[in-house]
Design a protein around this motif. Structure first.
Motif, PDB file in Angstrom:
ATOM      1  N   LYS A 181       0.860  -1.191   0.000  1.00  0.00           N
ATOM      2  CA  LYS A 181       0.000   0.000   0.000  1.00  0.00           C
ATOM      3  C   LYS A 181       0.890   1.232   0.000  1.00  0.00           C
ATOM      4  O   LYS A 181       1.766   1.393   0.854  1.00  0.00           O
ATOM      5  CB  LYS A 181      -0.891   0.008   1.240  1.00  0.00           C
ATOM      6  N   THR A 243       5.655   3.445   1.427  1.00  0.00           N
ATOM      7  CA  THR A 243       5.009   2.190   1.060  1.00  0.00           C
ATOM      8  C   THR A 243       5.124   1.200   2.208  1.00  0.00           C
ATOM      9  O   THR A 243       6.217   0.999   2.754  1.00  0.00           O
ATOM     10  CB  THR A 243       5.641   1.568  -0.192  1.00  0.00           C
ATOM     11  N   THR A 302      -5.174  -1.956   6.526  1.00  0.00           N
ATOM     12  CA  THR A 302      -5.475  -2.894   5.446  1.00  0.00           C
ATOM     13  C   THR A 302      -6.948  -2.818   5.072  1.00  0.00           C
ATOM     14  O   THR A 302      -7.829  -2.747   5.939  1.00  0.00           O
ATOM     15  CB  THR A 302      -5.108  -4.324   5.855  1.00  0.00           C
ATOM     16  N   SER A 305      -8.280  -1.885  -0.916  1.00  0.00           N
ATOM     17  CA  SER A 305      -7.486  -1.057  -1.824  1.00  0.00           C
ATOM     18  C   SER A 305      -6.034  -1.519  -1.886  1.00  0.00           C
ATOM     19  O   SER A 305      -5.271  -1.076  -2.755  1.00  0.00           O
ATOM     20  CB  SER A 305      -7.540   0.410  -1.386  1.00  0.00           C
ATOM     21  N   TRP A 306      -5.635  -2.375  -0.968  1.00  0.00           N
ATOM     22  CA  TRP A 306      -4.276  -2.908  -0.995  1.00  0.00           C
ATOM     23  C   TRP A 306      -4.121  -3.823  -2.201  1.00  0.00           C
ATOM     24  O   TRP A 306      -5.060  -4.499  -2.628  1.00  0.00           O
ATOM     25  CB  TRP A 306      -3.977  -3.680   0.292  1.00  0.00           C
ATOM     26  N   LYS A 307      -2.912  -3.850  -2.748  1.00  0.00           N
ATOM     27  CA  LYS A 307      -2.615  -4.698  -3.894  1.00  0.00           C
ATOM     28  C   LYS A 307      -1.868  -5.953  -3.432  1.00  0.00           C
ATOM     29  O   LYS A 307      -1.115  -5.919  -2.455  1.00  0.00           O
ATOM     30  CB  LYS A 307      -1.761  -3.940  -4.902  1.00  0.00           C
ATOM     31  N   ASN A 345      -6.287  -6.559  -6.568  1.00  0.00           N
ATOM     32  CA  ASN A 345      -6.751  -6.000  -5.300  1.00  0.00           C
ATOM     33  C   ASN A 345      -6.991  -7.119  -4.299  1.00  0.00           C
ATOM     34  O   ASN A 345      -7.467  -8.208  -4.644  1.00  0.00           O
ATOM     35  CB  ASN A 345      -8.035  -5.199  -5.490  1.00  0.00           C
TER      36      ASN A 345
END
Length: 911
Positions: A181, A243, A302, A305-307, A345
């Motif tokens: 993120k 990040t 968390t 939207s976190w990858k 995602n």
């Protein structure tokens, strides 16, 4: 000034001039057994400190009063805004419960303490220490549980086998997953990261690893409780783009755990037996809180939207090992500016439903590195490295080659006589790490993230070229319980035995007190834990470690009362029931914790469950005769005699013993009625035991060494008959060629019983014995840790019963208790070592012995030397304690001495 007058020997008391002028200083400040913790699980933490003499030669130094000051920051300590006790007349230095302005989650505090010594002189204020309250309620968390939308499970090519060599099928393993993120930040005054996962994780911030925990956040009874870790990352936050990254793997939560493949537990997914006992897939929860000088807070948590993407760890399992394909690395994935457009995602996960709490124990982390002592090419392309020490941990690989080169590491504790790796005892645990090179011309270093092994030998295959000793390094990993013991004697074998015991404890105090670190088990067996716990306290500070594990044990207590045979207990094996002496750990371990650390909070926390267990105990055996109904039947595990000690005997003996312990704990908690109840229970059970098992002359029916050892140790032989019973025990041993026949339960009390009943000389012979079975036999056969079986290895024959074996098993290491309490003469006469027994006793061929350990008040040490009939001893007693000193010197009368270092000399009086 008082002098000790002892006319029949010379006594030197090294009294410092003007000892009455000595003062004390508080040091080693702790909160809930931790130094400056940043996430406590209570708003009423307990504060503790030790006392140090400002002039070490001082005698009888003790605290008469203290003052604690607590403030919200260091600048306010002079006028503390949270709590000031004022001068409190008390000798207490431990577990002083905070009673100031009410604290709440996220509250931070700074505190200090000063004390007044025995002459009323105040110390300087201690250096300030800090503590922070963690997130205690569900409402404190805004972060969501997230998981990967893809959770592939691939079937391995190889089969695994059980200890009989029976194939158990192919393994089903999963890759680890990355999560990331990006976020913006200004310069916070403080940044705390709260991190947990269902499974195990590593965390990165701006391209660098956070913290040094391995397999975070550890193993718990997941259905009941989950821990999170807290990291202060203030210095790692940069102005502008940042990040946060995490990598998660199955761990104990969703991976292979315990010996599930070995037993093929019914009712689980038949395609993946042995794994996913708690949940099918790992999940992640992170919450980063940025605190700014204007009082505002920014939270990065968390959410979907976190990858996420797969990590290079294509296989990651605590038991089976790790495969890491360096070609799959994505450089910069946890740094700002990384292109994650191809990543998916994350998805929301249902997460964890039990308690979410700060981890109360010590970190599980790398402690030291060991270089191999040799490397041999066993056969072409197969190299075996010998570390020279059996450990728990990992092998770090250094390698240079081309992309795609595949290096495989296998692990073993011992070699067969022909030089092969002996891996049969791993059973269903594959325990293989594989590294696939990316082809870096500068060379590559690989250290796994999501597994661990028990090993002394590392087999390397596929290495590009010929490896050197520098290319493999053993990384020792275990729970960082501070080591506190010293043992040195005139017998090198005894010194090695002590080293073996400590290394075995280190290898198995691995988040929980495991039975072994190598095979498809690695569980918190309660029988092993209860026989060893007192020995463990001599060798390391296990207070916070045990606090954590006792919660695991009580969390997995069965609804109808018994404690499980191992904790955490991910499954119940078909046919597995309560086991006498195993389930009793739920009473015995808290009792020892109280005795060693003087802590009654643990007793209060688990009292209701201890009572529930004792009710089950009584209902299980209403006639007070002992029973094997519904018992797992472990008995005196791995004893060498036949017939085995009946479970009914063990059941009744332990029932009586735990009733006595319950009466003592009830008194400590002020529960006088319950104390009387358990005293009466103990009396009735003891009488029944005597009626069933003790003959009029004190001998036992169908006697063996373990029966006598347990009966005498638990005080179940009537007073007038004890000596005859002890003599019978000694005769059994002598008739057996001065050799033991005892198993896990009988070995722990054997030497203490002999020493306390006039057979200390025989105890010394057993301790120094080098013929099978003995600790010395293991040393003579190259052991660097304690074996599970007395005959784990047989000279000229090799590994014995290789499929059901462990060379790192601490149960027989319980003899460490005797080494410290009898040879070194250190034990407690009051909870918390407020009153210490100092009574060193030579034994066998020893001519000198030096022993020390750290108690909650400081270092206790003894050193003695026996030369030409003269016994010389030096003892050290820490401040704020007293010791009853007994020495084997002619006409010596026991003396009660205060803190200090003393020397004695006189004619040796042999037992």
């Amino acid at each position: 000034m008082n002098f000790i007058r002892l006319p029949f020997y010379s006594l030197l008391l090294m009294l410092a001039p003007h000892s009455w002028a000595q003062t004390l200083a508080p040091s080693n400040l702790q909160v809930e057994y931790q130094e400056s913790p940043i996430a406590l699980g209570t708003t009423k933490p307990r504060l503790s400190w030790q006392l140090e003499a400002t002039k070490p030669a001082g005698k009888d130094l003790h605290q008469t009063a203290y003052e604690i000051q607590v403030a919200s920051n260091k600048e306010q300590l002079d006028e503390p805004n949270l709590w000031s006790t004022g001068k409190v007349t008390s000798t207490s230095t431990h577990q002083i419960t905070y009673a100031g302005v009410p604290l709440s989650p996220r509250s931070s505090a700074v505190w200090r303490v000063r004390c007044w010594d025995q002459d009323g002189s105040p110390s300087e204020w201690s250096s300030p220490a800090t503590f922070t309250i963690g997130l205690l309620n569900g409402s404190d968390w805004s972060a969501k549980w997230i998981a990967s939308p893809e959770n592939p499970i691939h079937e391995t090519e190889e089969n695994v086998q059980n200890f009989k060599g029976t194939p158990k099928g192919k393994l089903h393993l999963t890759p680890a997953k990355h999560f990331r993120k990006d976020f913006e930040a200004n310069n916070p005054v403080r940044a705390l990261l709260y991190a947990t996962s269902l499974g195990v994780n590593t965390i990165e911030l701006n391209g660098k690893r956070i913290g040094d925990w391995n397999l975070a956040p550890g193993w718990t009874s997941y259905h009941n409780r989950l821990h999170y870790l807290t990291y202060d990352v203030t210095e790692r936050i940069q102005e502008g783009g940042n990040t946060l990254g995490a990598t998660i793997a199955d761990g104990w939560y969703a991976g292979y755990v315990a010996y599930g493949l070995f037993v093929n537990v019914a009712g689980l997914d038949p395609s993946r037996p042995g794994r996913s006992y708690y949940g099918k897939y790992p999940a992640l929860r992170l919450q980063l809180e940025l605190q700014y000088s204007d009082g505002s807070t920014k939270v990065i948590g968390t959410d979907p939207s976190w990858k996420t993407a797969f990590a290079p760890h294509t296989e990651a399992d605590t038991l089976m090992g790790e495969t890491y394909d360096a070609r799959l690395e994505q450089d910069g994935w946890s740094s700002p500016g990384f292109d994650d457009s191809a990543w998916k995602n994350a998805i929301l996960d249902e997460g964890h439903k039990g308690k979410l709490e700060p981890h109360p124990g010590v970190p599980l982390r790398a402690i030291e590195e060991i270089k191999p002592v040799s490397v041999t090419e066993h056969k072409p392309g197969v190299f075996i490295f010998n570390l020279g020490q059996n450990i728990s941990g990992l092998a770090k690989l250094k390698v240079k080659g081309k992309a795609g080169d595949r290096v495989t590491l296998r692990f073993a504790e011992i070699l067969h006589n022909d030089g092969r790796m002996s891996t049969e005892n791993l059973r269903c645990a594959r325990a293989i790490d594989t590294y696939i090179l990316k082809g870096d011309p500068e060379g590559e270093i690989y250290l796994p993230d999501f597994t661990f092994h028990g090993f002394q030998y590392v087999e390397v295959t596929g290495y590009p070229g010929t490896p050197t000793l520098d290319d493999i390094t053993g990384v020792v990993i275990h729970s960082d319980t501070p080591l506190i013991s010293e043992f040195e004697s005139s017998d090198p074998i005894l010194n090695q035995i002590h080293s073996n015991i400590v290394w075995t404890q280190r290898a198995n105090y691995f988040e929980i007190p495991t039975d072994c670190p190598q095979r498809d088990e690695r569980m918190g067996w309660t029988g092993d834990a209860q026989v060893y716990i007192k020995a463990a306290t001599y060798n390391a500070d296990i207070a916070s470690f045990t606090t954590k594990w006792l919660r695991d044990l009580n969390d997995d207590q069965w609804d109808f009362g018994p404690y499980p045979n191992f904790a955490p207990s991910p499954f119940i094996r078909k046919g597995m029931n309560f086991a006498a002496a195993w389930g009793d750990a739920g009473i015995i371990c808290p009792w020892h914790f109280w005795q060693v650390y003087g802590d009654t909070t643990v007793l209060e926390e688990h009292w209701e469950q201890m009572e529930k267990f004792m009710t089950f105990r009584k209902e299980r055996d209403p006639q007070n005769v002992g029973t094997k109904v519904g018992d797992s039947g472990f008995g005196d595990w791995l004893a060498l005699y036949q017939p085995k000690t009946p479970v009914e005997f063990i059941d009744l003996a332990y029932h009586a013993h735990t009733s006595q312990l319950m009466s003592e704990m009830a008194m400590a908690l002020g529960k006088t009625e319950r104390a009387k109840y358990y005293r009466d229970r103990h009396r009735a059970l003891s009488a029944s035991f005597a009626k069933l098992h003790v003959q009029p002359d004190g001998s036992l029916t169908e006697a063996n060494q373990s029966k006598y050892a347990m009966a005498l140790y638990f005080g179940l032989i009537p007073d007038g008959l004890k000596q005859n019973a002890a003599n019978n025990l000694a005769k059994l041993i002598r008739d057996n060629g001065n050799k033991m026949q005892t198993g896990f339960l009988g070995t722990r009390p054997l030497l203490p019983v002999l020493s306390s009943h006039g057979h200390h000389d025989l105890a010394g012979i057993l301790m120094q014995q080098t013929e099978y079975p003995s600790w010395g036999y293991e040393v003579e056969n190259g052991a660097t840790t304690i074996w599970e079986r007395w005959n784990s290895f047989i000279k000229d024959e090799g590994v014995h019963e290789p499929g059901m074996n462990s060379f790192s098993h601490y149960a027989f290491g319980a003899v460490s208790e005797w080494m410290f309490a009898e040879l070194g003469g250190i034990s407690q006469l009051a909870p918390g070592y407020d009153l210490i027994r100092i009574a060193p006793r030579p034994a066998g061929t020893l001519t000198h012995c030096k022993v020390s350990t750290q108690v909650r008040h400081g270092k206790v040490a003894t050193a003695w030397n026996l030369t030409d009939g003269t016994f010389k001893a030096s003892i050290t007693i820490p401040p704020n304690t007293k010791a009853v000193v007994s020495l084997p010197i002619a006409d010596f009368s026991p003396q009660t001495l205060g803190s200090g270092t003393y020397s004695f000399s006189g004619s040796y009086l042999q037992d």
